[in-house]
Design a protein around this motif. Structure first.
Motif, mmCIF file in Angstrom:
data_model
loop_
_atom_site.group_PDB
_atom_site.id
_atom_site.type_symbol
_atom_site.label_atom_id
_atom_site.label_comp_id
_atom_site.label_asym_id
_atom_site.label_seq_id
_atom_site.Cartn_x
_atom_site.Cartn_y
_atom_site.Cartn_z
ATOM 1 N N PHE A 184 0.854 -1.187 0.000
ATOM 2 C CA PHE A 184 0.000 0.000 0.000
ATOM 3 C C PHE A 184 0.887 1.233 0.000
ATOM 4 O O PHE A 184 1.511 1.574 1.000
ATOM 5 C CB PHE A 184 -0.923 -0.016 1.222
ATOM 6 C CG PHE A 184 -2.037 -1.025 1.098
ATOM 7 C CD1 PHE A 184 -3.244 -0.679 0.526
ATOM 8 C CD2 PHE A 184 -1.846 -2.335 1.509
ATOM 9 C CE1 PHE A 184 -4.255 -1.611 0.393
ATOM 10 C CE2 PHE A 184 -2.845 -3.267 1.384
ATOM 11 C CZ PHE A 184 -4.063 -2.907 0.818
ATOM 12 N N ALA A 226 -2.020 5.887 -1.490
ATOM 13 C CA ALA A 226 -2.717 6.930 -0.725
ATOM 14 C C ALA A 226 -1.977 7.216 0.574
ATOM 15 O O ALA A 226 -1.187 6.401 1.057
ATOM 16 C CB ALA A 226 -4.144 6.495 -0.423
ATOM 17 N N GLU A 227 -2.268 8.367 1.164
ATOM 18 C CA GLU A 227 -1.591 8.723 2.407
ATOM 19 C C GLU A 227 -2.275 8.105 3.618
ATOM 20 O O GLU A 227 -1.618 7.640 4.542
ATOM 21 C CB GLU A 227 -1.540 10.240 2.557
ATOM 22 C CG GLU A 227 -0.667 10.679 3.705
ATOM 23 C CD GLU A 227 -0.427 12.173 3.717
ATOM 24 O OE1 GLU A 227 0.374 12.626 4.553
ATOM 25 O OE2 GLU A 227 -1.042 12.879 2.886
ATOM 26 N N TYR A 267 -5.710 5.601 5.196
ATOM 27 C CA TYR A 267 -6.654 4.529 4.892
ATOM 28 C C TYR A 267 -7.616 4.329 6.059
ATOM 29 O O TYR A 267 -7.302 4.630 7.216
ATOM 30 C CB TYR A 267 -5.917 3.210 4.654
ATOM 31 C CG TYR A 267 -5.122 3.160 3.376
ATOM 32 C CD1 TYR A 267 -5.660 2.612 2.211
ATOM 33 C CD2 TYR A 267 -3.821 3.664 3.331
ATOM 34 C CE1 TYR A 267 -4.923 2.560 1.040
ATOM 35 C CE2 TYR A 267 -3.078 3.623 2.158
ATOM 36 C CZ TYR A 267 -3.637 3.064 1.007
ATOM 37 O OH TYR A 267 -2.907 3.017 -0.157
ATOM 38 N N GLN A 313 -8.524 6.981 11.374
ATOM 39 C CA GLN A 313 -7.866 6.794 10.086
ATOM 40 C C GLN A 313 -6.404 6.444 10.335
ATOM 41 O O GLN A 313 -5.837 6.796 11.382
ATOM 42 C CB GLN A 313 -7.987 8.062 9.234
ATOM 43 C CG GLN A 313 -9.435 8.467 8.968
ATOM 44 C CD GLN A 313 -9.569 9.845 8.351
ATOM 45 O OE1 GLN A 313 -8.574 10.493 7.990
ATOM 46 N NE2 GLN A 313 -10.801 10.332 8.227
ATOM 47 N N LYS A 361 -2.337 5.992 8.764
ATOM 48 C CA LYS A 361 -1.278 6.178 7.771
ATOM 49 C C LYS A 361 -0.565 4.844 7.617
ATOM 50 O O LYS A 361 -0.047 4.293 8.608
ATOM 51 C CB LYS A 361 -0.287 7.250 8.215
ATOM 52 C CG LYS A 361 0.830 7.520 7.212
ATOM 53 C CD LYS A 361 1.751 8.624 7.715
ATOM 54 C CE LYS A 361 2.892 8.894 6.753
ATOM 55 N NZ LYS A 361 2.427 9.393 5.453
ATOM 56 N N ARG A 379 -9.357 0.858 2.691
ATOM 57 C CA ARG A 379 -9.965 1.814 1.771
ATOM 58 C C ARG A 379 -9.321 3.175 1.929
ATOM 59 O O ARG A 379 -9.177 3.684 3.042
ATOM 60 C CB ARG A 379 -11.473 1.926 2.026
ATOM 61 C CG ARG A 379 -12.255 0.663 1.710
ATOM 62 C CD ARG A 379 -13.732 0.982 1.697
ATOM 63 N NE ARG A 379 -14.533 -0.180 1.378
ATOM 64 C CZ ARG A 379 -15.855 -0.146 1.215
ATOM 65 N NH1 ARG A 379 -16.493 1.003 1.337
ATOM 66 N NH2 ARG A 379 -16.529 -1.250 0.930
ATOM 67 N N GLU A 380 -8.952 3.756 0.805
ATOM 68 C CA GLU A 380 -8.331 5.074 0.840
ATOM 69 C C GLU A 380 -9.285 6.089 1.461
ATOM 70 O O GLU A 380 -10.477 6.102 1.164
ATOM 71 C CB GLU A 380 -7.960 5.530 -0.570
ATOM 72 C CG GLU A 380 -6.910 4.652 -1.237
ATOM 73 C CD GLU A 380 -6.559 5.160 -2.624
ATOM 74 O OE1 GLU A 380 -6.999 6.281 -2.981
ATOM 75 O OE2 GLU A 380 -5.858 4.439 -3.352
ATOM 76 N N CYS A 424 -10.932 9.468 1.615
ATOM 77 C CA CYS A 424 -11.237 10.531 0.644
ATOM 78 C C CYS A 424 -11.419 11.839 1.397
ATOM 79 O O CYS A 424 -12.221 11.923 2.336
ATOM 80 C CB CYS A 424 -12.507 10.169 -0.125
ATOM 81 S SG CYS A 424 -13.097 11.478 -1.233
ATOM 82 N N CYS A 449 -16.968 12.738 -1.592
ATOM 83 C CA CYS A 449 -16.536 11.370 -1.313
ATOM 84 C C CYS A 449 -17.735 10.434 -1.194
ATOM 85 O O CYS A 449 -18.814 10.855 -0.780
ATOM 86 C CB CYS A 449 -15.758 11.325 0.003
ATOM 87 S SG CYS A 449 -14.284 12.358 0.018
#
Length: 798
Positions: free
Chosen positions: A509, A512-513, A515, A544, A546, A639-640, A642, A667
């Motif tokens: 992964f 994205a920054e 998830y 969330q 990183k 999941r990224e 948004c 999103c």
């Protein structure tokens, strides 16, 4: 002609039962039926089958195979066509196509194909040979479609091909011809919908025979006949596969399970393994799941099937029918077998029993490719990784879409059953490249020292062109010649000494920054929070993560709100914790791919410590070691996150009209919620997940909706007042319903959408609401499947 009295006696057959020669090993219960092997080896070996929508509905050759339904629905193209060509359906009903009648121009029309031997155009042996030449390993007819016409010599249904129309036992002719070519037989049954709403536009019938055809006998008698038809085809034709269309879930469970138990018990008496498929009503432990015009986005554990058609416009023959390209069909097929599935491909013969040349050409081109490269297809199995490349195919079950052509960067993998050989199927030739890199076969993932040889199947079966190769951390580098020939797809054969080595299916992964950690079985509402319990507060940075990739699938998961803390494993207390970052192995996680596009997270310090849940996903459930009996509790979605701000797609000033397709930008979970990120209609905003199609009233419509989905609309209200709202809606589903919210408050309560008997048959549903002046977020929430919404018209009440 059989009498109604005889039919009444036949309704008693399911209760009395058909003769059994031995005690039944399967009982009509899920517990018993789940002991069966729903996908036997021969089915997994076969890969490719053909069936055909051909019947009474082929005669009008207009619209599609649902013509018997839509000809009765005012406002549809089929209704207008029928009135123009034949007359009012109440005076010129569908069964005229069965018994024969004259159209407005005096032409006699009837489904009555004649065999070539009788001076006609129809030859089942020619069809069977075509299917064999196409490379199919199983084939058969639609034995009965939604229209209720049995294509066999039925004793329980007076509307059958032996007594009416053709005066032929068509199922018998086909099964005999297909078996003579060494193929297995499939009979498809679609009549669950016949008795659950297909003919809802047909006026009530007084004639008992017509009540049978149009599904108007009442639930008990309808279901008794549904079961009796199944027992007839089972005992009369011994099919290897019985394929089922939708609405099994509307059949009484006792009746449905009696069918399946009867089929499996009879097959045991024949000493052969059979396959039953389903779209709903059953489960993958007792039958094979079918994806209509689709397939999963990733490999799934339980073997599955898709039914698809060579045409995008219809399953049955219609004038002007359009076709997919052979490359679309073949590439879609290759993608499906790489993901642990089979393809059942539909063709569309004309009513007279001829198959159009365009369809023959497509089938024979498929067959030509399979004759040369069949070793990479038949009797193979899915590998640990289905493929690589930019072209994504497949979606959630129930999501339909066209097959897609791959590119020269796309690869799909299969493997020999004995695990000695891996096949890399290239969906195009990389012109201008002297080498092709199979990135899945990098030295970080697989031990290349056991690779004996790499060869290109050289344009014919059994011919191989050896290719030089080297392996490094980027992949297996295969030296390629200039394009040696033109093909729809190219096959590389990789032989290994001692079998294909273990594959390290780690995930990396890096895109994205941040998830969300979402349980594998959840739609995305629940995420793992900072306190390591599930929460719906997706927007909170504390919930969330990183995800830092450190190489070879090893990751560190840092909390977004406090990146000085990381997810960790406490081996002493054997619990999952969040602690200050130290760099210890207890804070490192090996993330690996799992079936269905999910992942597992195993702690580097103790690989048996896999991040799991203590119970089925629900708010407040915490992370804990899961019982081995439920591996899904240890599977996750990453999941990224948004961060796109939600805003109006177009300005909406009320009073005024809000078009359904103009939902907010933002999103998923903010601007809309849909069960997948595919626009099934493919219109207007094709790259966003909301399903939009063309609207017969002009513009676009929100469609393909399911309970729990919603779309949001940022609006500016001119003045605080009561507003009358007119919702322009349509549906073919009697359970369609929705409600309207403003800033999270329900304004309307549940609104039942009247069944307009067509998704483009529009009506207006009106409601009065109160709105305050200023900006608000309105939300249309679907409460019952298949609401089509065109627009909302807001007028200030006087």
């Amino acid at each position: 002609m059989k009498t109604f009295r005889l039919l009444a006696a036949i309704w008693l057959l399911p209760a009395c039962g058909f003769a059994q020669t031995a005690p039944a090993p399967y009982q009509p219960s899920f517990e018993s039926l789940e002991r069966a092997n729903p996908a036997p080896e021969w089915f997994k070996d076969a890969k490719f089958g053909i069936y055909f929508h051909w019947g009474v509905y082929s005669v009008p050759a207009f619209g599609n195979e649902w013509y018997p339904r839509t000809m009765y629905l005012d406002g549809t193209a089929e209704h207008r066509h029928h009135v123009e060509r034949y007359g009012d359906p109440r005076e010129w009903p569908y069964h005229n196509f069965i018994v024969g009648a004259r159209d407005k121009e005096g032409r006699f029309v009837q489904f009555a194909p004649k065999l070539k031997s009788a001076g006609g155009h129809f030859d089942p042996a020619e069809w069977a040979q075509l299917f064999a030449d196409a490379g199919a390993k199983f084939a058969g007819p639609v034995a009965e479609h939604h229209d209720g016409f049995s294509m066999w010599a039925s004793k329980v249904n007076p509307w059958n091909a032996k007594d009416q129309g053709p005066k032929l036992d068509l199922v018998g002719l086909f099964t005999e011809a297909i078996r003579a070519r060494g193929l297995r037989t499939v009979l498809s049954m679609h009549h669950a919908y016949n008795i659950t709403g297909f003919y809802e536009g047909v006026p009530p019938q007084q004639d008992p025979k017509l009540q049978i055809l149009y599904g108007q006998q009442g639930k008990e008698r309808n279901e008794a006949l549904w079961l009796a038809k199944h027992k007839e085809i089972i005992d009369g034709y011994r099919p290897d596969i019985i394929w089922q269309d939708f609405n099994l879930h509307k059949i009484s469970p006792s009746v449905l399970l009696e069918f399946l138990a009867y089929y499996y018990n009879q097959a045991a008496g024949w000493k052969k393994e059979v396959v039953a498929t389903y779209k709903d009503g059953l489960n993958p432990r007792c039958a094979v799941l079918d994806y209509e015009r689709g397939g999963p986005a990733d490999t799934v554990e339980k073997y599955w099937l898709t039914d698809d058609a060579i045409s995008s416009s219809s399953w049955s023959y219609t004038e002007g029918i359009s076709y997919y390209s052979t490359k679309q069909i073949l590439h879609g097929f290759i993608d499906r077998i790489s993901k642990n599935g089979n393809l059942l491909l539909n063709v569309s013969p004309r009513a007279d029993g001829t198959i159009p040349q365009e369809q023959k050409n497509l089938l024979l081109t498929m067959g030509g490719w399979l004759k040369k490269y069949g070793e990479a297809v038949y009797a193979t199995r899915a590998w640990d990784l289905y493929g690589e490349g930019p072209t994504k195919m497949g979606a959630a079950h129930g999501v339909m879409g066209p097959p897609r052509e791959g590119t020269a960067q796309d690869v799909r993998y299969t493997r020999a059953k004995d695990n000695s050989t891996l096949y890399a199927i290239l969906l195009g030739w990389p012109d201008g490249q002297s080498e092709f890199v199979l990135r899945a076969l990098s030295s970080e993932r697989i031990d290349g020292r056991r690779l004996k040889s790499v060869a290109l199947i050289n344009g014919r079966a059994g011919a191989y062109l050896p290719l030089e190769h080297t392996q490094d951390a980027q992949g297996l580098r295969v030296r390629l010649p200039a394009r040696p020939f033109d093909e729809l797809a190219y096959v590389l054969k990789l032989d290994f000494a001692g079998g294909i080595p273990a594959f390290d299916n780690f995930a990396a992964f890096e895109g994205a920054e941040f998830y969300h950690l979402v349980p594998g079985s959840d739609s995305g509402d629940l995420v793992l929070g900072a306190d390591l319990t599930l929460t719906t507060a997706r927007k909170a940075p504390a919930n969330q993560w990183k995800v830092e990739h450190l190489g070879k699938g090893v990751h560190r998961l840092l909390n977004r709100e406090d990146p000085r803390t990381a997810l960790a494993w406490d081996g002493t207390r054997r619990i999952f914790v969040r602690v200050a970052v130290t760099g210890a192995d207890t804070q490192l996680w090996k993330i690996a791919r799992a079936p269905g596009g999910l992942v597992t997270l195993a702690n580097v310090s103790d690989p048996t410590a896999r991040l799991s849940l203590s119970a089925a996903p629900a708010a407040g459930i915490g992370a804990a070691l899961a019982p081995a009996a439920d591996p899904l509790l240890a599977r996750w979605q990453l999941r990224e996150v948004c961060d796109t701000p939600q805003q109006a797609f177009k300005p909406h000033a009320l009073p005024g009209v809000v078009e359904a397709e103009d939902f907010d930008v933002g999103c998923p979970g903010d601007a809309y919620r849909d069960r997948d990120e595919i626009n099934e209609g493919g219109q207007y905003r094709p790259d966003q997940g909301v399903d939009l199609g063309e609207c017969s009233a002009g513009g676009y419509t929100l469609g393909w909706t399911h309970a729990g989905e919603w779309t949001a609309y940022t609006v500016t209200v001119d003045a605080s007042a009561s507003y009358g709202v007119s919702f322009h809606v349509a549906t073919g589903n009697p359970g369609a319903k929705f409600h309207l919210e403003s800033d999270g408050v329900d304004l309307t309560g549940t609104i039942d959408v009247p069944n307009t008997k067509g998704f483009q048959n529009w009506t207006n549903v009106k409601h009065t609401i109160h709105l305050d002046a200023g900006q608000h977020v309105l939300k249309v929430v679907i409460d019952g499947d298949y609401v089509n919404l065109d627009k909302m018209d807001f007028e200030k009440s006087e």
